[in-house]
Structure formats: structure tokens, C-alpha cells
Design a protein around this motif. Structure first.
Motif, PDB file in Angstrom:
ATOM      1  N   GLN A  12       0.794  -1.226   0.000  1.00  0.00           N
ATOM      2  CA  GLN A  12       0.000   0.000   0.000  1.00  0.00           C
ATOM      3  C   GLN A  12       0.829   1.280   0.000  1.00  0.00           C
ATOM      4  O   GLN A  12       0.282   2.361  -0.143  1.00  0.00           O
ATOM      5  N   VAL A  13       2.140   1.157   0.203  1.00  0.00           N
ATOM      6  CA  VAL A  13       2.977   2.360   0.259  1.00  0.00           C
ATOM      7  C   VAL A  13       3.694   2.574  -1.070  1.00  0.00           C
ATOM      8  O   VAL A  13       3.698   1.704  -1.947  1.00  0.00           O
ATOM      9  N   ASN A  14       4.325   3.731  -1.203  1.00  0.00           N
ATOM     10  CA  ASN A  14       5.102   4.054  -2.389  1.00  0.00           C
ATOM     11  C   ASN A  14       6.048   2.893  -2.711  1.00  0.00           C
ATOM     12  O   ASN A  14       6.755   2.407  -1.829  1.00  0.00           O
ATOM     13  N   GLY A  40       1.863   1.507   7.810  1.00  0.00           N
ATOM     14  CA  GLY A  40       2.214   1.994   6.484  1.00  0.00           C
ATOM     15  C   GLY A  40       1.262   3.118   6.130  1.00  0.00           C
ATOM     16  O   GLY A  40       1.212   4.136   6.806  1.00  0.00           O
ATOM     17  N   LEU A  41       0.479   2.896   5.091  1.00  0.00           N
ATOM     18  CA  LEU A  41      -0.479   3.896   4.625  1.00  0.00           C
ATOM     19  C   LEU A  41      -1.614   4.065   5.639  1.00  0.00           C
ATOM     20  O   LEU A  41      -2.127   3.084   6.179  1.00  0.00           O
ATOM     21  N   HIS A  72       2.511   9.234   6.410  1.00  0.00           N
ATOM     22  CA  HIS A  72       1.749   7.984   6.298  1.00  0.00           C
ATOM     23  C   HIS A  72       0.529   8.173   5.393  1.00  0.00           C
ATOM     24  O   HIS A  72       0.119   7.249   4.700  1.00  0.00           O
ATOM     25  N   GLY A  75       1.588   7.422   1.818  1.00  0.00           N
ATOM     26  CA  GLY A  75       2.364   6.215   1.524  1.00  0.00           C
ATOM     27  C   GLY A  75       3.854   6.465   1.436  1.00  0.00           C
ATOM     28  O   GLY A  75       4.573   5.701   0.803  1.00  0.00           O
ATOM     29  N   LEU A 147      -2.735   9.108  -4.603  1.00  0.00           N
ATOM     30  CA  LEU A 147      -1.391   8.675  -4.208  1.00  0.00           C
ATOM     31  C   LEU A 147      -0.395   8.717  -5.353  1.00  0.00           C
ATOM     32  O   LEU A 147       0.748   9.140  -5.177  1.00  0.00           O
ATOM     33  N   TRP A 151       3.281  10.346  -5.334  1.00  0.00           N
ATOM     34  CA  TRP A 151       4.466   9.509  -5.546  1.00  0.00           C
ATOM     35  C   TRP A 151       5.294  10.025  -6.714  1.00  0.00           C
ATOM     36  O   TRP A 151       6.526   9.949  -6.682  1.00  0.00           O
TER      37      TRP A 151
END
Length: 159
Positions: A12-14, A40-41, A72, A75, A147, A151
Motif C-alpha cells: 500500500q505504500v510508495n 504503512g499507509l 503515512h 504512503g 497517491l 508519488w
């Protein structure tokens, strides 16, 4: 990573953050140290609920950031803690242990920044890319394109 919970959170994150965490985890695993991605996110609502904790709701204060003001939310950050022993079970919150210090070194070696280096400490499990706090540009990009738009702001600087 050897931990299913961490693997799920990393999806779920970058992807740059996830890749750096995975490289650090693999390096540490070869040395017999393992850690979990505890956070994480987070959505703005989840962030606001954490901010309310210890203020408007019971519990200890765990963040000074409302929704939109934590990495957070975009992400760009993870919270990590080493396991006390092995690949699962209780995590170690004590920054003064060899396990925690090995995890910090491994994550920083991969290019993540560590909140433990901040002058005002208190968020020792927090690792991130970009600035320490989200910018107006981050929030604007998120409002326009989600997101992926945020990113894209860090695609070159974080690599």
C-alpha cells in the motif's frame, strides 16, 4: 520480507519505500534479525482518529499530525520494529538494543530517513522519504490525482 503482515502493508505504500524496506529486511534476515512494518499507509480519517487519541478519546498521545500532515497519509512512511526473537511474535520498541540499531542502520543504508534523527525525538520506528512533513504541494497533488500524483513528486529524489 518473511512477515506476511509487513508484506501486505508494503503493497500500500510508495513502491520506492517498499523496495527500500524489502532490501533492508533481506539484508538483516541474512544476519538473523527480522522486523515488522507496524504501520504503512493511513487514511486521513485514520490519522485524525490517532490524533484524537489522548486528546478527545482515551489513550496516550501517539501523533502530533492530523490528517494530511503525516507522510503515512501519502504512503511515504512506514513504522518498523524488530522482533524480540525470530521471525514473528513480540516486537522490540527499545531503540537502545542491538536489534533496533541494526534495523535503523539497514533502513538508512537503503536511503530512508529516520525520525530518530530529529531534534525532538519520540517516533523512533518512523522511516520515510521526502521532507519530514508533507508539503502543501503533496496535499494539492493528492487532491488532484491521489497517491500516484504524490508519488510522482518523489520518483527521482527518492531513487
Amino acid at each position: 520480507m518473511n512477515d506476511a503482515t509487513s508484506n501486505q502493508r508494503l503493497t500500500q505504500v510508495n513502491p520506492l519505500v517498499a523496495g527500500k524496506v524489502e532490501l533492508a529486511a533481506n539484508l538483516l534476515a541474512s544476519e538473523g534479525t527480522y522486523f515488522r512494518v507496524a504501520q504503512g499507509l493511513r487514511t486521513y480519517a485514520e490519522q485524525n482518529a490517532l490524533y484524537a487519541q489522548g486528546r478527545a478519546t482515551p489513550g496516550h498521545i501517539v501523533t502530533n499530525a492530523v490528517g494530511g500532515y503525516s507522510n503515512h497519509n501519502f504512503g511515504l512512511a512506514v513504522d518498523c520494529y524488530p522482533f524480540l526473537s525470530g521471525t514473528a511474535g513480540e516486537v522490540n520498541f527499545s531503540v537502545d538494543t542491538p536489534q533496533f540499531q541494526a534495523m535503523v542502520r539497514a533502513l538508512k543504508t537503503q536511503g530512508l530517513k529516520w525520525a530518530g534523527d530529529w531534534i525532538k525525538k519520540g517516533d523512533n520506528g518512523h522511516f520515510y522519504i521526502g521532507p519530514a512533513n508533507p508539503t502543501d504541494a503533496d496535499r494539492a497533488a493528492f487532491a488532484k490525482g491521489g497517491l500516484q500524483a504524490v508519488w510522482a513528486l518523489y520518483a527521482e529524489t527518492a531513487a
